[in-house]
Design a protein around this motif. Structure first.
Motif, PDB file in Angstrom:
ATOM      1  N   ARG A 142      -8.283  -5.431  -2.939  1.00  0.00           N
ATOM      2  CA  ARG A 142      -8.861  -6.168  -4.066  1.00  0.00           C
ATOM      3  C   ARG A 142      -9.232  -5.205  -5.175  1.00  0.00           C
ATOM      4  NH1 ARG A 142     -13.917  -8.225  -6.013  1.00  0.00           N
ATOM      5  NH2 ARG A 142     -13.739 -10.429  -6.559  1.00  0.00           N
ATOM      6  N   LEU A 143      -8.953  -5.609  -6.407  1.00  0.00           N
ATOM      7  CA  LEU A 143      -9.395  -4.855  -7.575  1.00  0.00           C
ATOM      8  C   LEU A 143     -10.203  -5.782  -8.451  1.00  0.00           C
ATOM      9  CD1 LEU A 143      -6.158  -2.883  -8.421  1.00  0.00           C
ATOM     10  CD2 LEU A 143      -8.354  -1.881  -7.772  1.00  0.00           C
ATOM     11  N   GLU A 144     -11.252  -5.190  -9.020  1.00  0.00           N
ATOM     12  CA  GLU A 144     -12.185  -5.962  -9.825  1.00  0.00           C
ATOM     13  C   GLU A 144     -12.318  -5.279 -11.185  1.00  0.00           C
ATOM     14  OE1 GLU A 144     -15.679  -7.275  -7.491  1.00  0.00           O
ATOM     15  OE2 GLU A 144     -16.809  -6.168  -9.002  1.00  0.00           O
ATOM     16  N   ALA A 145     -12.557  -6.067 -12.222  1.00  0.00           N
ATOM     17  CA  ALA A 145     -12.823  -5.491 -13.543  1.00  0.00           C
ATOM     18  C   ALA A 145     -13.899  -6.318 -14.199  1.00  0.00           C
ATOM     19  CB  ALA A 145     -11.565  -5.500 -14.401  1.00  0.00           C
ATOM     20  N   THR A 146     -14.864  -5.656 -14.823  1.00  0.00           N
ATOM     21  CA  THR A 146     -15.895  -6.388 -15.552  1.00  0.00           C
ATOM     22  C   THR A 146     -15.707  -6.116 -17.036  1.00  0.00           C
ATOM     23  OG1 THR A 146     -17.424  -4.561 -15.169  1.00  0.00           O
ATOM     24  CG2 THR A 146     -17.595  -6.453 -13.688  1.00  0.00           C
ATOM     25  N   VAL A 147     -15.837  -7.163 -17.824  1.00  0.00           N
ATOM     26  CA  VAL A 147     -15.538  -7.062 -19.251  1.00  0.00           C
ATOM     27  C   VAL A 147     -16.467  -7.985 -20.029  1.00  0.00           C
ATOM     28  CG1 VAL A 147     -13.684  -8.803 -19.052  1.00  0.00           C
ATOM     29  CG2 VAL A 147     -13.669  -7.234 -20.973  1.00  0.00           C
ATOM     30  N   ARG A 148     -16.912  -7.510 -21.187  1.00  0.00           N
ATOM     31  CA  ARG A 148     -17.760  -8.376 -22.010  1.00  0.00           C
ATOM     32  C   ARG A 148     -16.921  -9.511 -22.582  1.00  0.00           C
ATOM     33  NH1 ARG A 148     -20.964  -4.838 -26.217  1.00  0.00           N
ATOM     34  NH2 ARG A 148     -21.736  -6.910 -26.735  1.00  0.00           N
ATOM     35  N   PRO A 149     -17.460 -10.737 -22.577  1.00  0.00           N
ATOM     36  CA  PRO A 149     -16.706 -11.876 -23.116  1.00  0.00           C
ATOM     37  C   PRO A 149     -16.226 -11.642 -24.556  1.00  0.00           C
ATOM     38  CG  PRO A 149     -18.661 -12.649 -21.972  1.00  0.00           C
ATOM     39  CD  PRO A 149     -18.746 -11.152 -21.990  1.00  0.00           C
ATOM     40  N   GLU A 150     -16.988 -10.840 -25.305  1.00  0.00           N
ATOM     41  CA  GLU A 150     -16.618 -10.567 -26.707  1.00  0.00           C
ATOM     42  C   GLU A 150     -15.423  -9.624 -26.813  1.00  0.00           C
ATOM     43  OE1 GLU A 150     -19.529  -9.891 -25.292  1.00  0.00           O
ATOM     44  OE2 GLU A 150     -21.043 -11.150 -26.253  1.00  0.00           O
ATOM     45  N   ASN A 151     -15.090  -8.935 -25.745  1.00  0.00           N
ATOM     46  CA  ASN A 151     -14.014  -7.933 -25.792  1.00  0.00           C
ATOM     47  C   ASN A 151     -12.666  -8.616 -25.555  1.00  0.00           C
ATOM     48  OD1 ASN A 151     -12.427  -5.656 -25.720  1.00  0.00           O
ATOM     49  ND2 ASN A 151     -13.771  -4.502 -24.342  1.00  0.00           N
ATOM     50  N   GLU A 152     -12.223  -9.344 -26.579  1.00  0.00           N
ATOM     51  CA  GLU A 152     -11.014 -10.160 -26.425  1.00  0.00           C
ATOM     52  C   GLU A 152      -9.769  -9.337 -26.078  1.00  0.00           C
ATOM     53  OE1 GLU A 152     -10.608 -13.049 -29.632  1.00  0.00           O
ATOM     54  OE2 GLU A 152     -12.789 -13.243 -29.650  1.00  0.00           O
ATOM     55  N   PRO A 153      -9.569  -8.166 -26.694  1.00  0.00           N
ATOM     56  CA  PRO A 153      -8.384  -7.398 -26.295  1.00  0.00           C
ATOM     57  C   PRO A 153      -8.392  -7.055 -24.806  1.00  0.00           C
ATOM     58  CG  PRO A 153      -9.272  -6.557 -28.362  1.00  0.00           C
ATOM     59  CD  PRO A 153     -10.261  -7.562 -27.854  1.00  0.00           C
ATOM     60  N   SER A 154      -9.554  -6.677 -24.275  1.00  0.00           N
ATOM     61  CA  SER A 154      -9.611  -6.298 -22.867  1.00  0.00           C
ATOM     62  C   SER A 154      -9.456  -7.509 -21.946  1.00  0.00           C
ATOM     63  CB  SER A 154     -10.912  -5.560 -22.576  1.00  0.00           C
ATOM     64  OG  SER A 154     -10.934  -5.117 -21.245  1.00  0.00           O
ATOM     65  N   VAL A 155     -10.023  -8.645 -22.351  1.00  0.00           N
ATOM     66  CA  VAL A 155      -9.821  -9.882 -21.590  1.00  0.00           C
ATOM     67  C   VAL A 155      -8.322 -10.189 -21.516  1.00  0.00           C
ATOM     68  CG1 VAL A 155     -10.115 -12.395 -21.724  1.00  0.00           C
ATOM     69  CG2 VAL A 155     -12.104 -10.888 -21.977  1.00  0.00           C
ATOM     70  N   ARG A 156      -7.618 -10.005 -22.648  1.00  0.00           N
ATOM     71  CA  ARG A 156      -6.172 -10.258 -22.667  1.00  0.00           C
ATOM     72  C   ARG A 156      -5.434  -9.296 -21.728  1.00  0.00           C
ATOM     73  NH1 ARG A 156      -3.457 -13.750 -22.668  1.00  0.00           N
ATOM     74  NH2 ARG A 156      -1.637 -12.820 -23.672  1.00  0.00           N
ATOM     75  N   VAL A 157      -5.838  -8.036 -21.740  1.00  0.00           N
ATOM     76  CA  VAL A 157      -5.194  -7.055 -20.861  1.00  0.00           C
ATOM     77  C   VAL A 157      -5.269  -7.535 -19.411  1.00  0.00           C
ATOM     78  CG1 VAL A 157      -5.439  -4.719 -19.873  1.00  0.00           C
ATOM     79  CG2 VAL A 157      -5.564  -5.053 -22.362  1.00  0.00           C
ATOM     80  N   LEU A 158      -6.453  -7.984 -18.996  1.00  0.00           N
ATOM     81  CA  LEU A 158      -6.638  -8.401 -17.605  1.00  0.00           C
ATOM     82  C   LEU A 158      -5.822  -9.658 -17.301  1.00  0.00           C
ATOM     83  CD1 LEU A 158     -10.444  -7.654 -17.357  1.00  0.00           C
ATOM     84  CD2 LEU A 158      -8.582  -6.377 -16.267  1.00  0.00           C
ATOM     85  N   GLU A 159      -5.831 -10.603 -18.235  1.00  0.00           N
ATOM     86  CA  GLU A 159      -5.081 -11.845 -17.984  1.00  0.00           C
ATOM     87  C   GLU A 159      -3.581 -11.572 -17.925  1.00  0.00           C
ATOM     88  OE1 GLU A 159      -6.800 -14.493 -20.885  1.00  0.00           O
ATOM     89  OE2 GLU A 159      -8.420 -15.061 -19.488  1.00  0.00           O
ATOM     90  N   LYS A 160      -3.105 -10.689 -18.818  1.00  0.00           N
ATOM     91  CA  LYS A 160      -1.665 -10.379 -18.825  1.00  0.00           C
ATOM     92  C   LYS A 160      -1.252  -9.617 -17.578  1.00  0.00           C
ATOM     93  CE  LYS A 160      -1.698  -8.352 -22.910  1.00  0.00           C
ATOM     94  NZ  LYS A 160      -1.154  -7.500 -23.991  1.00  0.00           N
ATOM     95  N   SER A 161      -2.212  -8.900 -16.945  1.00  0.00           N
ATOM     96  CA  SER A 161      -1.796  -8.116 -15.777  1.00  0.00           C
ATOM     97  C   SER A 161      -2.168  -8.787 -14.457  1.00  0.00           C
ATOM     98  CB  SER A 161      -2.297  -6.678 -15.870  1.00  0.00           C
ATOM     99  OG  SER A 161      -3.632  -6.649 -16.237  1.00  0.00           O
TER     100      SER A 161
END
Ligand code: ACO
Length: 209
Positions: A142-161
């Motif tokens: 399992r891999l986990e990542a925590t990201v601020r909701p405001e950090n849209e580019p990083s949210v996209r990175v996680l969703e795309k991967s």
């Protein structure tokens, strides 16, 4: 040493060039510092609060201690600290941290990419390379990542991967001087039987060389 370390991953081709991951080197100092000082406004608002000024913490002279701390964690098997390169040049960092073995076999992942190369799929390619390595040679589940909701580019990175949103951690981390809510994203090995790189290539967002 632990399974899957040291490792060189990639390359994977993106709009911005060939993305690879390798262990950090002492001679990354000047490129690391130059980029970190130049990209201060872009990086600082998303990074954990730390002691000392940005200038001090990111000076060329600050790298040897960081490099040695990262190397120590890698040797103890608790982290995989990667330097991210694009066409062989230093372009950012990707770290797999808090590796826990036993019945959990989990870790978190974090990353940054220089503003000069942003928006071209570099971080997404790097995350995909790291995910496959963690679920392959490293033996994690399992891999986990925590990201601020405001950090849209990083949210996209996680969703795309291939990461899924699992919840919201309230006042989770001290970032840019205050306790910030974070989404927690995760992915388990079963969800991507063919791997994250294969899925990214299928989606047309990266190419194998
Ligand atoms: N609003 C919404 N979406 C945006 C914005 C914006 N302002 N800017 C960029 N995007 C999108 C891009 O369009 C792209 O999505 P798309 O492919 O659907 O169009 C996506 O965000 C970015 O994807 P990549 O190009 O793969 O990522 P990039 O190489 O630009 O790196 C990163 C992203 C690492 C978040 C970079 O912006 C960065 O280093 N930021 C500062 C540090 C940081 O926030 N690190 C992540 C902390 S959280 C964590 O580590 C889990």
């Amino acid at each position: 040493r632990h399974p899957g370390w040291p490792a060189r991953l990639g390359p994977l081709l993106t709009e911005r060039g060939a993305v690879s991951l390798r262990p950090p080197r002492l001679r990354d100092a000047s490129a690391w510092s130059r980029i970190r000082l130049r990209d201060r406004n872009y990086l600082q608002r998303w990074e954990p609060t730390a002691v000392g000024s940005w200038q001090e913490r990111n000076a060329v002279m600050a790298w040897p201690a960081q490099w040695s701390a990262l190397r120590g964690m890698a040797r103890r098997g608790v982290a995989l600290p990667f330097t991210l390169t694009v066409d062989g040049e230093f372009a950012g960092q990707l770290t797999v941290g808090n590796i826990v073995r036993g019945a959990l076999r989990s870790a978190w992942i974090g990353y940054w990419v220089t503003e000069a190369l942003a928006g071209g799929g570099v971080a997404t390619a790097a995350v995909a390379l790291a995910v496959d390595h963690c679920f392959g040679p490293v033996g994690l589940h399992r891999l986990e990542a925590t990201v601020r909701p405001e950090n849209e580019p990083s949210v996209r990175v996680l969703e795309k991967s291939g990461f899924r949103r699992e919840g919201l951690f309230r006042r989770y981390l001290d970032v840019a001087g205050a306790w910030r809510d974070h989404y927690v994203y995760a992915v388990t090995a079963e969800e991507i039987p063919d791997g994250a790189v294969a899925a990214l290539v299928r989606s047309g967002r990266a190419r194998r060389p």
